[in-house]
Design a protein around this motif. Structure first.
Motif, PDB file in Angstrom:
ATOM      1  N   MET A  90     -71.536 -99.914   9.474  1.00 39.86           N
ATOM      2  CA  MET A  90     -70.773-100.595  10.519  1.00 39.86           C
ATOM      3  C   MET A  90     -69.674-101.459   9.912  1.00 39.86           C
ATOM      4  N   LEU A  93     -66.873 -99.342   8.636  1.00 36.88           N
ATOM      5  CA  LEU A  93     -66.150 -98.726   9.750  1.00 36.88           C
ATOM      6  C   LEU A  93     -65.231 -99.741  10.435  1.00 36.88           C
ATOM      7  N   LEU A  94     -65.721-100.944  10.576  1.00 33.53           N
ATOM      8  CA  LEU A  94     -64.997-101.928  11.392  1.00 33.53           C
ATOM      9  C   LEU A  94     -64.214-102.937  10.565  1.00 33.53           C
ATOM     10  N   ASP A  96     -61.178-102.789   9.021  1.00 29.26           N
ATOM     11  CA  ASP A  96     -59.761-102.970   9.318  1.00 29.26           C
ATOM     12  C   ASP A  96     -59.556-103.215  10.806  1.00 29.26           C
ATOM     13  N   VAL A 104     -65.485-104.053  20.751  1.00 32.07           N
ATOM     14  CA  VAL A 104     -66.502-103.293  20.018  1.00 32.07           C
ATOM     15  C   VAL A 104     -67.472-104.257  19.342  1.00 32.07           C
ATOM     16  N   ALA A 107     -69.841-105.656  21.795  1.00 32.06           N
ATOM     17  CA  ALA A 107     -70.809-104.641  22.219  1.00 32.06           C
ATOM     18  C   ALA A 107     -71.910-104.470  21.182  1.00 32.06           C
ATOM     19  N   ILE A 108     -71.521-104.414  19.900  1.00 28.55           N
ATOM     20  CA  ILE A 108     -72.571-104.168  18.912  1.00 28.55           C
ATOM     21  C   ILE A 108     -73.382-105.411  18.603  1.00 28.55           C
ATOM     22  N   ARG A 187     -57.292-107.142  -1.853  1.00 21.45           N
ATOM     23  CA  ARG A 187     -56.559-105.889  -1.782  1.00 21.45           C
ATOM     24  C   ARG A 187     -56.122-105.424  -3.164  1.00 21.45           C
TER      25      ARG A 187
ATOM     26  N   MET B   1     -55.987-100.445   5.020  1.00 22.82           N
ATOM     27  CA  MET B   1     -56.195-100.293   3.570  1.00 22.82           C
ATOM     28  C   MET B   1     -55.117 -99.378   3.002  1.00 22.82           C
ATOM     29  N   LYS B   5     -54.260 -93.481   7.989  1.00 28.02           N
ATOM     30  CA  LYS B   5     -55.154 -92.368   8.321  1.00 28.02           C
ATOM     31  C   LYS B   5     -54.361 -91.257   9.003  1.00 28.02           C
ATOM     32  N   PHE B  13     -62.761 -91.418  13.254  1.00 35.22           N
ATOM     33  CA  PHE B  13     -62.979 -92.856  13.419  1.00 35.22           C
ATOM     34  C   PHE B  13     -63.343 -93.175  14.867  1.00 35.22           C
ATOM     35  N   ALA B  16     -66.822 -92.019  15.639  1.00 38.24           N
ATOM     36  CA  ALA B  16     -67.819 -92.906  15.023  1.00 38.24           C
ATOM     37  C   ALA B  16     -67.980 -94.179  15.833  1.00 38.24           C
ATOM     38  N   ILE B  17     -66.853 -94.758  16.245  1.00 38.27           N
ATOM     39  CA  ILE B  17     -66.903 -95.984  17.046  1.00 38.27           C
ATOM     40  C   ILE B  17     -67.629 -95.731  18.356  1.00 38.27           C
ATOM     41  N   LEU B  20     -71.321 -95.445  17.816  1.00 42.09           N
ATOM     42  CA  LEU B  20     -71.900 -96.739  17.499  1.00 42.09           C
ATOM     43  C   LEU B  20     -72.061 -97.582  18.764  1.00 42.09           C
ATOM     44  N   VAL B  21     -70.993 -97.626  19.556  1.00 46.45           N
ATOM     45  CA  VAL B  21     -71.031 -98.424  20.771  1.00 46.45           C
ATOM     46  C   VAL B  21     -72.068 -97.854  21.750  1.00 46.45           C
TER      47      VAL B  21
END
Lengths: 287, 320, 365
Positions: A90, A93-94, A96, A104, A107-108, A187, B1, B5, B13, B16-17, B20-21
């Motif tokens: 997680m 994934l989250l 950036d 989101v 929610a998580i 970075r 980064m 993408k 992405f 995946a989100i 997850l949600v």
């Protein structure tokens, strides 16, 4: 000490006194009293008979105790590994910013703050053999299982439901811990690694993972500490999964009540817990 | 980064989100959905009810008229018998009109609010004092206290249930209704106090010392500096700690079951819901509606807390 | 208004002594600057005067009172903090008048003083803002305002300008000087910047390693430093220190023989035996002059044929590096001296500006 320093110290003690009194009386004293009780045959109404180490002997010759230890170990293994990995995923994934990240995030985080008592009913319904979505999905839709089954009713499968439930509920906190470290990695390090010819996977193993090593250890240790004591999440979802806290609860308050035995169980558990906590304070907090 | 993408990455992405949600929210959706469904609709895997059924909510919130229960004709005849005393008549009538389906949700909610708000308030006051002391003042024994708090923070309630129950028994509190309630109240304070100490201690350490020193140069005593400078600056954190402690009390089941199980009029929501679930009156829509209503205050608090959390207020006062 | 006396002040944190014995008198209305490198004990000394730290031993006297056991809020002191320490939750106005409200000053008086102070510091436009919305320079002015409005006995400044950029810093330095001239209150000012020390102070106190290395007027410490530490700390670029040997008639530096009797005003008057004694010779870069522009006199010495290693032009000035007795020595010349690298040059120095220090103790001879 000068008079002003003494005054400061006095003020300090005054402020912290209520806390010390409450925590001492209602946590530290009970922990010691528990040790005392573990040498007695204790009735629910408070009457006690000294029995020496008989409680411990009974406990160590009780096969249910060993099966509770085994269940607890599986529970710990499953939840620690699952929570850490999901939390890491997680966080990666989250990391950036993107449109709607706040939503989101909210929610998580929800499973973590929601009352156990409410969400267990949702879970029980999901796994309900007749109406539940899980059976519908695996039996009717995917055909992976030949027939509908009561996953929570059977202690063996219920353990894994409980593990999944814990991962669902506590991955968010692992996520928060890992994320806060992840965003602090500069970075520059990634850019340097990229210039040195590392792709995304190489960067993950050579930059991200070494930086996260410490926080991952923290997450694992904290999960161990909290889950060793976990009661509600297991008991309310699947009372047939006997981890140590549930085992103790049954001894102390249901069926053939034996509070002395329950005290002995708690004493041993406190011993194990103290090792984890000591480790946490020494190695993680570096005190 | 590094590197933007591509389309494939973006779709992956997004998926995946989404997964997850969904994973996080599915149980909540299930609770909401079932609470709104009619019984014939339960077996339907779709989360959207075929038609909305608000009966469960109405019943829990006391919005339905107390149902007039028809007394069977045969019984009515007996009641009409003039030989029967008025008392007996009433007793018989009560037996047939008694609505033991009733689940006094409002009362349980009130109990929960009293316990968790009360304990959180006490906890907040004590932890402000304690946390300030161990994080800001210099005295011997500070480190020991700090470590003990951390230790105590991590000792779970399970390890304390037997000795605490026995202690309550020894002093005679566990055998009376109010005694048990008092014990539970104390226990909720104890369960939340280390959390508050821990959170506030860390927060106070982050407030620059110079602000208090400036207040003292401006003529404040230590106490005034705390009240006029430290506490106003900590408001968001105080709110967060309060909400956090509130949530702990609101969610607690173990000790409520140990101390209050035999006193239904003092049941808190978790206890009452569990009792309802194992009772003969367990009906999914009612349980789910009750779950939903138990959840709601927490979700609201959480959303508030996360708003508060963002407003870090010390920036600007001191240059780092 | 108050004079301050520090009597043998010692401060230890655990086993580490930070201030090791300081005696200092500050007169009423005097502007004293405590200056020294970080870790010399200057901030701790200031905080002890404020009452934010307690001295381990010794007495602090403000006016007639021994204040050792008096809490900071009862010492009637105003202080400007290094990081300003403005109350983030209060507006600029509330920040400035916070102390007055506490002192129950009546409203009309508060308004009058606020108007006066905000005009002086140009804060009128900012009064309703919060500190977070101010620039660094504005915050600094608010912090000054908060201190000035108190009309306290004593002003303390803890490196108040160290967070400003150099242009703003020199501007605020001038402002602080003006304010002190206007109110004339006793002030103690801590800084590590010797320029601030020189420009603001009535009295400079140079601290080194928990002791006072020297206290005096800015010109005293500049021209007559008591030891190598002060000599090098005060003045920029810093004083050149060269190894030399002092004989009965002359001072030998490299191959140059400087006549002894015209040497610096504190010269040692004893007879010196054949071997001579090793000394450290101090010459400020500013005191070297190009011999083409400054003719040699009886009171000067000409270092002839110096080989230039490096020239650093600064605009009006240039710094010239050359080798003397194995040391890289710096001279500051102005733009009239036209030079090139590797060229040779003759530099004259007034003999009374050449200082001698004991090679062991670093104390002035």
């Amino acid at each position: 000490m000068t008079p002003l320093e003494r005054a400061e110290a006095r003020f300090g003690w005054k402020l912290v006194a209520p806390t010390i009194a409450i925590l001492g009386l209602l946590i530290l004293y009970p922990l010691m009293y528990n040790v005392y009780l573990s040498f007695f045959d204790v009735q629910l109404n408070g009457s006690k008979t000294f029995v020496g180490i008989e409680n411990y002997i009974k406990l160590l010759s009780n096969s249910d105790y060993y099966s509770a230890i085994a269940t607890t170990s599986l529970y710990l293994l499953g939840t620690v590994v699952g929570t850490t990995l999901l939390g890491l995923a997680m966080a990666l994934l989250l990391r950036d910013p993107f449109m709607g990240r706040g939503l989101v995030n909210a929610a998580i985080m929800l499973p973590y703050v929601a009352p156990v008592i409410s969400v267990v009913f949702g879970w029980q319904f999901l796994f309900d053999p007749i109406s539940g979505v899980v059976n519908y999905l695996f039996v009717d839709l995917l055909g992976l299982w030949s027939e509908r089954s009561n996953l929570i009713g059977d202690p063996d499968s219920a353990l894994w439901v409980v593990v999944l439930f814990d991962i669902w509920k506590h991955a968010p906190i692992a996520y928060l811990l890992i994320l806060s470290k992840l965003v602090s990695i500069s970075r520059d390090q990634y850019e340097a690694a990229a210039i040195d010819g590392y792709g995304p996977i190489g960067r993950f193993f050579h930059v991200t993972l070494p930086e996260l090593y410490f926080v991952l250890a923290t997450v694992v240790l904290l999960r161990l500490i909290w889950n060793l004591n976990r009661f509600e999440d297991v008991y309310l979802l699947a009372p047939n999964v006997e981890t140590l806290p549930i085992f103790t609860y049954y001894q102390a308050f249901t069926g053939v009540i034996d509070q002395g035995l329950a005290a002995a169980t708690s004493v041993i558990q406190l011993g194990v817990l103290s090792i984890f906590i000591w480790f946490y304070i020494k190695k993680i907090m570096k005190w | 980064m590094l590197g933007k993408k591509n389309i494939k990455g973006r779709i992956g992405f997004a998926i995946a989100i989404l997964l997850l949600v969904s994973f996080s929210l599915l149980p909540f959706a299930q609770i909401l959905s079932t609470s709104l469904k009619h019984q014939y609709d339960w077996g339907n895997p779709s989360l959207i009810p075929q038609s909305i059924n608000l009966d469960a909510y109405k019943e829990l919130l006391g919005l339905t008229e107390a149902e007039k229960v028809e007394i069977p004709a045969a019984i009515q005849k007996i009641l009409n018998n003039p030989k029967l005393s008025a008392e007996k008549k009433q007793a018989i009538a009560a037996k047939y009109t008694a609505n033991d389906n009733l689940f006094p949700f409002g009362k349980y909610m009130l109990n929960s609010v009293i316990f968790s708000v009360g304990a959180a308030s006490f906890s907040l006051v004590f932890s402000v004092m304690g946390a300030y002391s161990i994080s800001r003042l210099r005295f011997k024994g500070q480190v020991v206290i700090q470590r003990s708090v951390l230790f105590v923070y991590m000792v779970g309630g399970v390890l304390l249930m037997v000795p605490l129950y026995q202690m309550a028994m020894n002093v005679g509190l566990a055998s009376s209704l109010w005694g048990s309630a008092f014990c539970l109240f104390l226990i909720y304070i104890v369960q939340t106090l280390p959390v508050g100490m821990y959170m506030l201690g860390n927060y106070f350490r982050g407030i620059p010392f110079a602000l208090e020193e400036a207040a003292m140069m401006d003529g404040c005593s230590r106490k005034e500096a705390i009240i006029k400078v430290v506490l106003p600056l900590s408001l968001p954190m105080l709110a967060t700690v309060f909400i956090y402690c509130f949530i702990i009390g609101w969610n607690e089941y173990l000790f409520a079951s140990v101390f209050l199980k035999q006193y239904p009029e003092f049941h808190t929501l978790p206890l009452a819901l569990q009792e309802l679930f194992v009772s003969k009156n367990a009906i999914w829509d009612r349980i789910m509606a009750a779950s939903m209503l138990t959840l709601a205050p927490i979700v609201i608090c959480f959303l508030l807390a996360s708003r508060f959390m963002k407003g870090g207020k010390t920036d600007g006062g001191v240059k780092e | 208004m108050a004079a301050i006396k520090l009597k043998n002040i010692v401060k230890s944190f655990g086993d580490t002594a930070v201030v090791k014995g300081i005696d200092l008198s500050i007169e009423d209305g005097e502007f004293v600057v405590l200056v020294g490198p970080s870790g010399c004990g200057k901030s701790t000394t200031l905080r002890m005067i404020a009452g934010l730290e307690q001295a381990t031993s010794g007495d602090i006297v403000i006016g007639e009172r021994v204040v050792n056991d008096i809490e900071p809020q009862h010492r009637n002191i105003a202080m400007v903090f290094q990081n300003y320490a403005l109350y983030p939750h209060k507006s600029v106005r509330e920040n400035i008048i916070f102390a007055l409200r506490r002192l129950k000053v009546d409203n009309a008086d508060i308004e009058r003083r606020l108007a006066e102070v905000s005009e002086m510091l140009q804060l009128e436009e900012l009064l309703d803002r919060k500190p977070a919305d101010l620039s660094g320079g504005q915050r600094q002015r608010v912090a000054m305002g908060r201190a000035i409005i108190r009309e306290a006995d004593l002003f303390l400044f803890d490196e108040p300008l160290s967070n400003l950029d150099s242009k703003l810093r020199s501007h605020m330095r001038t402002e602080i000087g003006k304010i002190h001239n206007k109110f004339g209150r006793t002030s103690v000012y801590v800084t590590h910047d010797q320029v601030e020390a020189m420009t603001l102070a009535d009295k400079v106190v140079v601290l080194h390693d928990g002791y006072i290395a020297q206290a005096g007027t800015p010109m005293e410490v500049y021209l007559n430093p008591a030891n190598v530490f002060v000599a090098q700390f005060i003045g920029s670029p810093s004083m050149n220190i060269i190894e030399g040997t002092l004989f009965n008639d002359y001072l030998l530096v490299d191959n140059y023989r400087l006549p002894r009797k015209q040497l610096s005003n504190v010269a040692l008057q004893t007879v010196i035996d054949q071997q001579g004694i090793p000394v450290k010779v101090g010459i400020r870069p500013d005191f070297f002059n190009d011999s083409r522009l400054f003719p040699e006199t009886d009171n000067t010495f000409n270092f002839t044929g110096l080989q230039i290693d490096l020239i650093e032009p600064m605009g009006f000035d240039k710094e010239v590096l050359f080798n003397l007795a194995g040391e890289a020595v710096k001279a500051r010349l102005d733009l009239r001296s036209e030079l090139q690298r590797d060229q040779q040059i003759d530099l004259v120095v007034e003999l009374s500006r050449v200082l001698l220090f004991d090679s062991e103790t670093d104390q002035r001879l």
